[in-house]
Design a protein around this motif. Structure first.
Motif, PDB file in Angstrom:
ATOM      1  N   GLU A  49      35.764  22.155 -23.924  1.00 21.87           N
ATOM      2  CA  GLU A  49      34.575  22.913 -23.554  1.00 21.87           C
ATOM      3  C   GLU A  49      34.263  22.659 -22.094  1.00 21.87           C
ATOM      4  O   GLU A  49      34.326  21.508 -21.635  1.00 21.87           O
ATOM      5  CB  GLU A  49      33.381  22.515 -24.420  1.00 21.87           C
ATOM      6  CG  GLU A  49      33.492  22.902 -25.880  1.00 21.87           C
ATOM      7  CD  GLU A  49      32.238  22.563 -26.652  1.00 21.87           C
ATOM      8  OE1 GLU A  49      31.287  22.025 -26.023  1.00 21.87           O
ATOM      9  OE2 GLU A  49      32.191  22.825 -27.867  1.00 21.87           O
ATOM     10  N   GLN A 139      34.483  26.457 -16.090  1.00 21.22           N
ATOM     11  CA  GLN A 139      34.506  27.740 -16.772  1.00 21.22           C
ATOM     12  C   GLN A 139      35.313  28.762 -15.979  1.00 21.22           C
ATOM     13  O   GLN A 139      36.047  29.576 -16.553  1.00 21.22           O
ATOM     14  CB  GLN A 139      33.090  28.258 -16.989  1.00 21.22           C
ATOM     15  CG  GLN A 139      33.010  29.609 -17.694  1.00 21.22           C
ATOM     16  CD  GLN A 139      33.596  29.561 -19.096  1.00 21.22           C
ATOM     17  OE1 GLN A 139      33.122  28.821 -19.938  1.00 21.22           O
ATOM     18  NE2 GLN A 139      34.635  30.353 -19.349  1.00 21.22           N
ATOM     19  N   SER A 143      38.585  30.647 -17.558  1.00 17.47           N
ATOM     20  CA  SER A 143      38.617  32.108 -17.631  1.00 17.47           C
ATOM     21  C   SER A 143      39.810  32.686 -16.890  1.00 17.47           C
ATOM     22  O   SER A 143      40.378  33.708 -17.304  1.00 17.47           O
ATOM     23  CB  SER A 143      37.319  32.693 -17.062  1.00 17.47           C
ATOM     24  OG  SER A 143      36.191  32.246 -17.796  1.00 17.47           O
ATOM     25  N   ARG A 178      42.981  30.632 -25.334  1.00 19.67           N
ATOM     26  CA  ARG A 178      41.665  31.113 -25.766  1.00 19.67           C
ATOM     27  C   ARG A 178      41.778  31.769 -27.133  1.00 19.67           C
ATOM     28  O   ARG A 178      42.618  32.641 -27.352  1.00 19.67           O
ATOM     29  CB  ARG A 178      41.112  32.111 -24.746  1.00 19.67           C
ATOM     30  CG  ARG A 178      39.703  32.604 -25.047  1.00 19.67           C
ATOM     31  CD  ARG A 178      39.163  33.458 -23.915  1.00 19.67           C
ATOM     32  NE  ARG A 178      39.836  34.736 -23.787  1.00 19.67           N
ATOM     33  CZ  ARG A 178      40.739  35.035 -22.864  1.00 19.67           C
ATOM     34  NH1 ARG A 178      41.103  34.127 -21.969  1.00 19.67           N
ATOM     35  NH2 ARG A 178      41.301  36.233 -22.825  1.00 19.67           N
ATOM     36  N   GLY A 180      39.185  33.612 -29.472  1.00 19.49           N
ATOM     37  CA  GLY A 180      37.793  34.069 -29.567  1.00 19.49           C
ATOM     38  C   GLY A 180      36.990  33.498 -28.417  1.00 19.49           C
ATOM     39  O   GLY A 180      37.339  33.659 -27.245  1.00 19.49           O
ATOM     40  N   SER A 181      35.935  32.768 -28.729  1.00 21.86           N
ATOM     41  CA  SER A 181      35.114  32.138 -27.699  1.00 21.86           C
ATOM     42  C   SER A 181      35.475  30.667 -27.506  1.00 21.86           C
ATOM     43  O   SER A 181      34.820  29.966 -26.730  1.00 21.86           O
ATOM     44  CB  SER A 181      33.626  32.247 -28.076  1.00 21.86           C
ATOM     45  OG  SER A 181      33.380  31.610 -29.323  1.00 21.86           O
ATOM     46  N   ASN A 182      36.515  30.210 -28.182  1.00 17.14           N
ATOM     47  CA  ASN A 182      36.916  28.800 -28.111  1.00 17.14           C
ATOM     48  C   ASN A 182      38.142  28.628 -27.223  1.00 17.14           C
ATOM     49  O   ASN A 182      39.016  29.487 -27.186  1.00 17.14           O
ATOM     50  CB  ASN A 182      37.222  28.267 -29.519  1.00 17.14           C
ATOM     51  CG  ASN A 182      36.019  28.349 -30.442  1.00 17.14           C
ATOM     52  OD1 ASN A 182      34.895  28.047 -30.046  1.00 17.14           O
ATOM     53  ND2 ASN A 182      36.245  28.763 -31.676  1.00 17.14           N
ATOM     54  N   TYR A 183      38.188  27.487 -26.542  1.00 15.72           N
ATOM     55  CA  TYR A 183      39.316  27.163 -25.675  1.00 15.72           C
ATOM     56  C   TYR A 183      40.027  25.911 -26.200  1.00 15.72           C
ATOM     57  O   TYR A 183      39.401  24.996 -26.751  1.00 15.72           O
ATOM     58  CB  TYR A 183      38.847  26.894 -24.237  1.00 15.72           C
ATOM     59  CG  TYR A 183      38.336  28.120 -23.523  1.00 15.72           C
ATOM     60  CD1 TYR A 183      39.210  28.984 -22.860  1.00 15.72           C
ATOM     61  CD2 TYR A 183      36.974  28.410 -23.497  1.00 15.72           C
ATOM     62  CE1 TYR A 183      38.733  30.102 -22.192  1.00 15.72           C
ATOM     63  CE2 TYR A 183      36.491  29.530 -22.833  1.00 15.72           C
ATOM     64  CZ  TYR A 183      37.381  30.371 -22.186  1.00 15.72           C
ATOM     65  OH  TYR A 183      36.908  31.478 -21.537  1.00 15.72           O
TER      66      TYR A 183
END
Length: 225
Positions: A49, A139, A143, A178, A180-183
């Motif tokens: 995160e 972040q 990304s 990645r 979904g919204s998880n890394y």
């Protein structure tokens, strides 16, 4: 279960010899096709995160170490001396190099230096190369360099789903994946080199197979008489 007193017939013995011999003769092809006895590589996926300038890892998770990280230099590897040089350059915001032979641009867009992540921008002006460093948060790095699970190599996809995965294919560099919204950071953590001298054993098996086929063929000639 075989009945008491049962014994295979001559035809069954010949058929068995021919089948076993054929499998032994074909074993190099089967070993190559299915990579039997070959090395296996283990991969793990650790949730990460972004937390400002750094990344937070879940507790008690196994993370890859000692490998390159696709898109980010100086992160998982033991820090080479070039990373310390870049730290000094990042303090000034840029470094300029003059050379008659040109220079190799940084392979990764980002670099992890003391205190956080930086984006490197390289420009060429005649025989001068200039690299500028811009501080970015975690972040931004995630990304930019992460790939979706669907585009990651198969063992990386399975590692994200199951935590770990084993494959006969070797991927030396770790990656951010990645889902979904998880890394996740996914990479190699170990390997099994497989059976030593497996091709020598395969050759011996082929020779034995030829002998078994020859015996089965002779048995078939005797049975036809």
């Amino acid at each position: 279960m075989f009945a008491r007193g049962w014994s295979p017939s001559d035809t069954q013995r010949r058929a068995f010899s021919l089948v076993v011999g054929l499998l032994l003769v074909l074993n190099p092809f089967l070993a190559q096709q299915f990579d039997l006895g070959g090395p296996r590589y283990e991969y793990t996926a650790a949730p990460v995160e972004p937390a400002g300038d750094s990344l937070d890892f879940a507790e008690d998770t196994r993370t890859p170490y000692g490998t390159d990280l696709r898109g980010v230099d100086c992160y998982l590897l033991d820090r080479p001396w070039t990373c310390y040089l870049e730290e000094r350059a990042a303090v000034n915001g840029s470094v300029t190099v003059t050379t008659e032979r040109g220079y190799d641009r940084p392979s990764a867009e980002f670099v992890h230096l003391e205190g956080g992540f930086y984006r490197r921008t390289a420009t060429d002006i005649e025989d001068t190369g200039r690299v500028e460093y811009e501080r970015v948060d975690a972040q931004t790095v995630l990304s930019a360099v992460s790939v979706t699970r669907a585009r990651a190599p198969d063992p990386f996809q399975r590692a994200v789903r199951e935590g770990t995965a084993t494959s006969r294919h070797e991927y030396e560099a770790a990656r951010f994946v990645r889902d979904g919204s998880n890394y996740y950071i996914v990479g190699p953590v170990g390997s099994d080199r497989g059976i030593d001298d497996r091709w020598t054993l395969s050759f011996v098996g082929t020779v034995l197979g030829l002998l078994v086929l020859r015996r089965g063929y002779r048995q078939s000639l005797v049975g036809d008489e």
